[in-house]
Design an enzyme around this catalytic site. Sequence first.
Site, short mmCIF file in Angstrom:
data_model
loop_
_atom_site.label_atom_id
_atom_site.label_comp_id
_atom_site.label_asym_id
_atom_site.label_seq_id
_atom_site.Cartn_x
_atom_site.Cartn_y
_atom_site.Cartn_z
N TRP A 133 -8.73 -1.63 0.16
CA TRP A 133 -8.20 -1.25 -1.16
C TRP A 133 -8.00 -2.54 -1.93
O TRP A 133 -7.20 -3.39 -1.53
CB TRP A 133 -6.87 -0.51 -0.96
CG TRP A 133 -6.27 0.08 -2.19
CD1 TRP A 133 -6.86 0.92 -3.08
CD2 TRP A 133 -4.92 -0.10 -2.65
NE1 TRP A 133 -5.96 1.27 -4.06
CE2 TRP A 133 -4.76 0.66 -3.82
CE3 TRP A 133 -3.82 -0.84 -2.18
CZ2 TRP A 133 -3.56 0.71 -4.53
CZ3 TRP A 133 -2.64 -0.78 -2.89
CH2 TRP A 133 -2.51 -0.01 -4.05
N ASP A 214 0.05 -0.14 5.66
CA ASP A 214 0.07 0.63 4.43
C ASP A 214 -0.08 2.08 4.85
O ASP A 214 -1.07 2.46 5.47
CB ASP A 214 -1.09 0.19 3.52
CG ASP A 214 -1.01 0.86 2.15
OD1 ASP A 214 -0.32 1.89 2.04
OD2 ASP A 214 -1.66 0.37 1.21
N LYS A 249 1.06 11.07 -2.59
CA LYS A 249 0.02 12.05 -2.28
C LYS A 249 0.60 13.26 -1.55
O LYS A 249 0.31 14.39 -1.90
CB LYS A 249 -1.08 11.45 -1.40
CG LYS A 249 -1.36 9.99 -1.60
CD LYS A 249 -2.35 9.70 -2.69
CE LYS A 249 -2.48 8.21 -2.85
NZ LYS A 249 -3.23 7.72 -3.93
C1 LMR Z 1 -6.51 5.04 -5.13
O1 LMR Z 1 -6.95 4.23 -4.30
O2 LMR Z 1 -7.24 5.65 -5.92
C2 LMR Z 1 -5.04 5.35 -5.16
O3 LMR Z 1 -4.40 4.71 -4.11
C3 LMR Z 1 -4.43 5.06 -6.47
C4 LMR Z 1 -4.30 3.59 -6.76
O4 LMR Z 1 -3.19 3.15 -7.07
O5 LMR Z 1 -5.30 2.86 -6.70
#
Ligand code: LMR
Length: 404
Positions: A133, A214, A249
């Site tokens: 991420w 996380d 979520k």
């Molecule tokens: C995502 O990855 O789409 C979600 O976790 C929202 C975000 O804050 O990026």
Amino acid sequence: MKIAGHLFKNFNHQPSDPIFELMKRFQADSRSNKVNLGIGMYCNAAGELPVLRSVWLAKEFLKERNQPSRYLPMAGYSDYCCAARALVFGDDADTECIATIQTLGGTGALRIGAEVLKRHFPEAEVWVSDTGWDNHLTIFSNAGFSVRRYPYLDKGSYTVDFEAMYSCLERLPRGSIVLLHACCHNPTGADLSKAQWLHLAELVRDRGLLPFFDFAYQGFAAGIDEDAYAIRLMERQNMAFVVASSFSKNFALYGERCGALFFCCQNESQAGLVQGQMEYAVRGSYSNPPLHGADIISYILHETGLCDIWRTEVTEMRERISGMRQCLLDALSRNSARLDYYRLSGPRGMFLDSVLSPTEVDQLRSQLGIYLAPSGRLCLAGLNQANVEMVAEAILDIVDKRSI
Ligand code: LMR
């Protein structure tokens, strides 16, 4: 001309965040058949962002109770913190050793956790998965850390390349911080098996690494308790680690910014010291968190009947998402022999790798109003029976054009 207007003239242009920029573009798109598969938000079978029944009932109760809006302490609402801790660590955790605060979503927990760690481990490096991420990079580098990547995915089998991950982590200096996705790895959905978590826990202990979990998708992989496996394993082994948890979520409360930060310490006195550091970081940032969302969640988790309703709703969300994964993969595989989409049936959670390039993602958006993250990540929770075949056809159409 404003006095001192020149002061800001040298600010650099900051490129916008790809996921939030996409959401903005989607909202501005006037096409009626547009499909939002970008940001990780759960939509129901009718394509709507739901208000969970458990949440609705809790809100009705709170409306009736009509309490004034007081300041919360720096650590947040204590009933909420206790309930959040029990949800993440289970009922038989050693709660005295877990320093806990309410945070502004999972991102807020990561940020406060990063700040506390930077103050005490200024030389440590943070290691995140490759791929992962992207906001992890931003959060930890904004806190002053240098952020590096460990290998994670075997693209052939689309499972965790545990050997590569392990051999990278075993060479890290003691005290390195390792960011781990507790379940539903974002964006791949490929998670470690129980046996791999056991190996990893051993490695972390032997090498003196600091895991930072996380935990944004509790309940979206296999179940509320099942998804906490790695966290509970390490807690039961009395290991020191950090958890950033999000309830955006699993309560569909994205706008309330409800999360929690936990530092698992080796004894109660350590936990007391860490608690003070966390609260200090909060005071110097936003002082104390908001009440409303925490009140809703705390009420649900403390009322057995409501909690049962909520658990059933989480199961329904999880099953709908995995049903959509299956539908999409069926449609893709039925119509294309060229790409082995079925290898994507193993991963879990909200996301699937469409295997499209950024240019192809752009084409989908501009030509058909189908929005995917620029990386090719597709949010399965935006699919439903009315759009899944159309999305599959659009993807295959693009893939077919590759060979021309
Ligand atoms: C995502 O990855 O789409 C979600 O976790 C929202 C975000 O804050 O990026």
